[in-house]
Design a protein around this motif. Structure first.
Motif, mmCIF file in Angstrom:
data_model
loop_
_atom_site.group_PDB
_atom_site.id
_atom_site.type_symbol
_atom_site.label_atom_id
_atom_site.label_comp_id
_atom_site.label_asym_id
_atom_site.label_seq_id
_atom_site.Cartn_x
_atom_site.Cartn_y
_atom_site.Cartn_z
ATOM 1 N N TRP A 14 -10.572 81.499 59.909
ATOM 2 C CA TRP A 14 -9.679 82.662 59.886
ATOM 3 C C TRP A 14 -8.242 82.236 59.601
ATOM 4 N N LEU A 15 -7.790 81.132 60.212
ATOM 5 C CA LEU A 15 -6.425 80.650 59.983
ATOM 6 C C LEU A 15 -6.232 80.195 58.538
ATOM 7 N N ILE A 16 -7.235 79.532 57.975
ATOM 8 C CA ILE A 16 -7.150 79.135 56.560
ATOM 9 C C ILE A 16 -6.977 80.376 55.692
ATOM 10 N N TYR A 17 -7.757 81.402 55.964
ATOM 11 C CA TYR A 17 -7.662 82.655 55.225
ATOM 12 C C TYR A 17 -6.240 83.226 55.310
ATOM 13 N N LYS A 18 -5.699 83.285 56.532
ATOM 14 C CA LYS A 18 -4.355 83.841 56.731
ATOM 15 C C LYS A 18 -3.265 82.963 56.098
ATOM 16 N N ILE A 19 -3.430 81.644 56.159
ATOM 17 C CA ILE A 19 -2.449 80.735 55.556
ATOM 18 C C ILE A 19 -2.420 80.920 54.047
ATOM 19 N N VAL A 20 -3.591 80.984 53.431
ATOM 20 C CA VAL A 20 -3.632 81.175 51.972
ATOM 21 C C VAL A 20 -2.983 82.503 51.598
ATOM 22 N N LEU A 21 -3.245 83.559 52.366
ATOM 23 C CA LEU A 21 -2.623 84.853 52.061
ATOM 24 C C LEU A 21 -1.113 84.830 52.273
ATOM 25 N N GLN A 22 -0.630 84.019 53.218
ATOM 26 C CA GLN A 22 0.822 83.902 53.383
ATOM 27 C C GLN A 22 1.443 83.168 52.200
ATOM 28 N N LEU A 23 0.749 82.145 51.716
ATOM 29 C CA LEU A 23 1.279 81.371 50.592
ATOM 30 C C LEU A 23 1.093 82.089 49.259
ATOM 31 N N MET A 24 0.022 82.886 49.162
ATOM 32 C CA MET A 24 -0.305 83.575 47.918
ATOM 33 C C MET A 24 -0.672 85.024 48.228
#
Length: 176
Positions: A14-24
């Motif tokens: 879930w954190l990977i998903y949220k991190i990618v959405l923050q960056l992109m």
């Protein structure tokens, strides 16, 4: 313990998903691809099947990165504090992050250069939270070894444990 680790693995996804959405922002497909790649990453299967600290380290590190990105996005000091706390918890599980606050300082200087007061406030909040979390272990190490050691003192044991089969196989160690 294994059920907790499985939950942490789901949290890392879930954190990977949220991190990618923050960056992109808006790149949902890319975020899902990143989570999918994490889900099939072979070492995760190994670490999840055993009671080891790697899953805790990965979870706290991913959470710290998420909090730091959120802090940079919204500029609230509480997110910088959360990033410091989470990074401190990651440091407790694997003592390799001691220099990371310097990276955060350079990042803040590069991203917010004109406003030095804001850089100082944000870094102070982050560093203070990080330091408060690791402080009890540093004090313990100082009382035992009379040295400031910001992590564990088991490096030799960890190296032996992780490489003993290799060392025996190549003749560096021999049975007594």
């Amino acid at each position: 313990v294994l059920i907790l680790q499985w939950g942490l693995c789901a949290g890392i996804g879930w954190l990977i998903y949220k991190i990618v959405l923050q960056l992109m922002p808006g790149q949902t497909a890319t975020a899902l691809l990143a989570v999918g790649l994490y889900a099939v990453f072979w070492p995760e299967f190994k670490f999840t099947a055993e009671a080891r600290s790697e899953i805790f380290f990965a979870f706290f590190l991913a959470a710290a990165i998420f909090a730091l990105l959120k802090a940079l996005q919204v500029g609230q000091l509480r997110w910088f504090a959360w990033a410091g706390v989470l990074l401190g918890l990651a440091q407790h599980t694997k003592p390799v992050l001691s220099p990371f606050p310097v990276v955060v300082l350079f990042m803040l200087v590069l991203l917010q250069r004109p406003n030095w007061r804001q850089v100082a406030q944000r870094f102070a909040m982050f560093a203070a939270a990080f330091a408060l979390v690791i402080l009890p272990w540093v004090v313990r190490n100082y009382l035992l070894f009379n040295k400031i050691i910001p992590g564990t003192t088991l490096l030799g044991l960890v190296i032996y444990h992780d490489f003993r089969d290799h060392l025996f196989q190549h003749g560096f160690l021999q049975d007594a």
